[in-house]
Write a protein that holds these residues in place. Structure first.
Motif, short mmCIF file in Angstrom:
data_model
loop_
_atom_site.label_atom_id
_atom_site.label_comp_id
_atom_site.label_asym_id
_atom_site.label_seq_id
_atom_site.Cartn_x
_atom_site.Cartn_y
_atom_site.Cartn_z
N PHE A 35 59.08 75.37 29.73
CA PHE A 35 58.84 74.09 30.22
C PHE A 35 57.86 73.40 29.40
O PHE A 35 56.72 74.05 29.05
N CYS A 36 58.28 72.24 28.92
CA CYS A 36 57.13 71.52 28.02
C CYS A 36 57.21 70.00 28.19
O CYS A 36 58.29 69.53 28.73
N GLU A 41 55.82 70.03 20.26
CA GLU A 41 54.20 69.92 20.25
C GLU A 41 53.64 70.82 19.45
O GLU A 41 54.15 71.85 19.04
N SER A 42 52.59 70.35 18.70
CA SER A 42 52.07 71.18 17.64
C SER A 42 50.58 71.26 17.93
O SER A 42 49.94 70.56 18.50
N ARG A 49 56.88 77.22 18.81
CA ARG A 49 58.40 77.69 18.73
C ARG A 49 58.81 77.32 20.33
O ARG A 49 59.98 76.82 20.34
N ASP A 50 57.92 77.74 21.10
CA ASP A 50 58.35 77.79 22.68
C ASP A 50 58.56 76.16 23.21
O ASP A 50 59.43 75.92 24.02
N GLU A 59 65.20 67.21 31.31
CA GLU A 59 65.94 68.27 31.34
C GLU A 59 65.96 69.06 32.40
O GLU A 59 67.13 69.68 33.08
N LEU A 60 64.99 69.39 33.19
CA LEU A 60 64.72 70.23 34.21
C LEU A 60 65.37 69.83 35.53
O LEU A 60 65.97 70.37 36.09
N GLU A 61 65.24 68.31 35.61
CA GLU A 61 66.14 67.55 36.64
C GLU A 61 67.47 67.76 36.48
O GLU A 61 68.35 68.07 37.47
#
Length: 69
Positions: A35-36, A41-42, A49-50, A59-61
């Motif tokens: 989950f992000c 994100e860097s 990578r995750d 997207e979770l919804e």
């Protein structure tokens, strides 16, 4: 069924389609997905990578809706 436990699926692919397929086709009841809050994100110039294959809140919804059908 073989071990008397619910099936699970650990996903490291892009999007949600494989998670949905694991649930619908193979009966996975436990889904593990990174989950992000932000894709790509860097830290110190390197993209995690995750986060690139993780899912955002939106997207979770969508995944939750698909799994509840």
């Amino acid at each position: 069924e073989k071990v008397g436990r619910p099936a699970g699926y650990s996903d490291h692919t892009y999007g949600i389609s494989n998670c949905v397929a694991a649930h619908k086709m193979w009966g996975a009841h436990i889904i593990e997905k990174h989950f992000c809050l932000v894709k790509e994100e860097s830290f110190m110039g390197k993209v995690f990578r995750d986060t690139s294959h993780g899912i955002t809140p939106r997207e979770l919804e969508r995944l939750a809706r698909e799994l509840s059908r």
